[in-house]
Design an enzyme around this catalytic site. Structure first.
Site, mmCIF file in Angstrom:
data_model
loop_
_atom_site.group_PDB
_atom_site.id
_atom_site.type_symbol
_atom_site.label_atom_id
_atom_site.label_comp_id
_atom_site.label_asym_id
_atom_site.label_seq_id
_atom_site.Cartn_x
_atom_site.Cartn_y
_atom_site.Cartn_z
ATOM 1 N N ILE A 1 36.799 12.757 -46.297
ATOM 2 C CA ILE A 1 37.309 13.612 -45.217
ATOM 3 C C ILE A 1 38.741 13.578 -45.285
ATOM 4 O O ILE A 1 39.470 14.831 -45.041
ATOM 5 C CB ILE A 1 36.784 12.945 -43.802
ATOM 6 C CG1 ILE A 1 35.362 12.975 -43.422
ATOM 7 C CG2 ILE A 1 37.541 13.742 -42.452
ATOM 8 C CD1 ILE A 1 34.628 12.032 -42.284
ATOM 9 N N ARG B 1 37.726 7.313 -35.218
ATOM 10 C CA ARG B 1 37.307 6.394 -34.344
ATOM 11 C C ARG B 1 38.339 5.951 -33.264
ATOM 12 O O ARG B 1 39.492 5.995 -33.569
ATOM 13 C CB ARG B 1 36.798 4.922 -34.982
ATOM 14 C CG ARG B 1 35.689 4.891 -35.888
ATOM 15 C CD ARG B 1 34.485 5.323 -35.094
ATOM 16 N NE ARG B 1 33.225 5.287 -35.715
ATOM 17 C CZ ARG B 1 32.635 6.422 -36.207
ATOM 18 N NH1 ARG B 1 33.337 7.608 -35.805
ATOM 19 N NH2 ARG B 1 31.544 6.564 -36.724
ATOM 20 N N ASP C 1 39.163 13.677 -30.648
ATOM 21 C CA ASP C 1 38.024 13.722 -30.695
ATOM 22 C C ASP C 1 37.104 12.494 -30.328
ATOM 23 O O ASP C 1 35.822 12.658 -30.209
ATOM 24 C CB ASP C 1 37.298 14.331 -31.945
ATOM 25 C CG ASP C 1 35.877 14.953 -31.845
ATOM 26 O OD1 ASP C 1 35.415 15.612 -30.817
ATOM 27 O OD2 ASP C 1 35.206 14.361 -32.588
ATOM 28 N N GLU D 1 34.829 5.268 -25.411
ATOM 29 C CA GLU D 1 34.070 6.463 -24.934
ATOM 30 C C GLU D 1 32.554 6.274 -24.750
ATOM 31 O O GLU D 1 31.923 7.094 -24.174
ATOM 32 C CB GLU D 1 34.036 7.375 -26.252
ATOM 33 C CG GLU D 1 33.337 6.616 -27.395
ATOM 34 C CD GLU D 1 33.449 7.757 -28.626
ATOM 35 O OE1 GLU D 1 32.362 8.141 -29.278
ATOM 36 O OE2 GLU D 1 34.596 8.330 -29.213
ATOM 37 N N HIS E 1 33.753 13.742 -29.101
ATOM 38 C CA HIS E 1 33.001 13.225 -30.309
ATOM 39 C C HIS E 1 32.187 14.141 -31.131
ATOM 40 O O HIS E 1 30.950 14.015 -31.315
ATOM 41 C CB HIS E 1 32.163 11.827 -30.267
ATOM 42 C CG HIS E 1 32.312 11.005 -31.433
ATOM 43 N ND1 HIS E 1 32.214 9.716 -31.360
ATOM 44 C CD2 HIS E 1 31.976 11.302 -32.636
ATOM 45 C CE1 HIS E 1 32.326 9.033 -32.422
ATOM 46 N NE2 HIS E 1 32.281 10.290 -33.255
#
Length: 337
Positions: A158, A237, A261, A266, A298
């Site tokens: 990524i 994360r 995000d 969360e 997310h």
């Protein structure tokens, strides 16, 4: 056999069901639940040998013991991350645990850039204004990214895609990782200590997994090193960022913008409708009050391409389990040391 899946999103369900029908036909049926797997909901898995988990499920030792006692032998995580699963407990219980080790890195990297551009150019605030026919530009000034420095924290699949896009913008590239990625070096990336990366970057994007060594990687010290007008993006994360330290930095007027995000607390909030409830998480509520902070739920991975790949890999993990095979996706298996 009936296989149960937890935390299944509305748009995910038809993709998962179609893949199941194609792979297993009448041999196995799929029962999809919106609720997340945790200590309270674990009894709903009674008698299911195979459980498909989501990243926001809680699979600690207590939950795994309950599942194992009621007949569960395979946990197939529909995600790359697995910090929500107690692997040592799963091993002791003789369970198999598998994950999705790879899916489209473009989905997350492109979304990280969407956050970066939205924050830098004040797009959300501008859109809210124009919907009310307020066409002023006051407070909406952004800046060119061309010629500025992008700090990429983690240069795996990524992070590499993110760096390639940054290179396309004409940005200088700084990287931090355990190993140097030849592809990123070919883009002109310079690998530096994390302190230098945070100090020199105009844009910092996080692409490392959540491990003991990376927990609160972005803390008060690192935030203190950053320029006043740096943009910080986290699509990896939530636990990578110390939220209290971030709030202190924002209150002090530091950082041009923040795009999140993910959030370290969360679980139990993201993927759920909390619009009619009082937000009891004071830190998350405080984050939402800053006009230069953009929080999404997310969703960086959430493309047709990525969800399709996640589903296909999950089906293969189930097939491997029944064939007593292991693969690069296997985290725990009774036959492995």
């Amino acid at each position: 056999m009936e296989i149960i899946a937890y935390g299944v999103l509305a748009d995910e369900r038809p993709v998962l069901q179609a893949a199941f029908d194609q792979a297993f036909g009448d041999r196995h049926t799929l029962h999809c639940l919106k609720l997340f797997l945790n200590r309270d909901t674990a009894p709903t898995a009674a008698g299911r040998e195979v459980v498909l988990s989501s990243v926001n499920d809680t699979l600690d030792a207590e939950v795994l013991r309950h599942l194992a006692k009621s007949g569960t032998k395979l946990i197939a995580q529909r995600a790359t991350g697995y910090n929500n699963i107690d692997l040592a407990a799963a091993h002791e219980l003789g369970m198999t645990v598998a994950r999705v080790s790879y899916y489209s890195p473009h989905s997350v990297a492109e979304f990280a850039w969407a956050l970066a551009l939205a924050v830098d150019r004040r797009i959300v605030r501008a859109a809210h204004r124009t919907r009310e026919f307020d066409f002023r530009l006051d407070g909406l000034m952004g800046r060119d990214l061309h010629g500025r420095t992008a700090g990429v924290v983690g240069t795996g699949k990524i992070g590499t895609v993110f760096a390639r896009i940054a290179h396309g913008f004409g940005m200088r590239l700084l990287g931090w990782d355990i190993d140097e990625n030849p592809y990123c070096l070919a883009l002109g990336m310079e690998y530096v200590p994390k302190e230098r990366l945070f100090a020199e970057s105009d844009l910092v994007s996080l692409h490392v997994p959540l491990l003991p060594d990376t927990y609160h990687l972005v803390n008060a010290e690192m935030l203190g090193l950053m320029k006043q007008d740096t943009v910080l993006i986290n699509s990896s994360r939530g636990g990578l960022i110390d939220t209290d330290a971030l709030l202190a930095a924002l209150r002090a007027g530091r950082l041009s913008g923040v795009g999140l995000d993910v959030y370290e607390e969360e679980a139990g909030v993201f993927f759920l409708d909390k619009s009619l409830e009082v937000m009891t998480d004071e830190r998350l509520a405080r984050l939402m009050t800053f006009p230069n902070v953009l929080v999404t739920s997310h969703q960086a991975y959430f493309t047709r391409d990525a969800v399709g790949q996640i589903t296909e890999t999950t089906v293969r993990n189930i097939e491997d389990y029944f064939a007593d095979r292991t693969s690069e996706n296997t985290l725990v298996h009774p036959g492995l040391g």
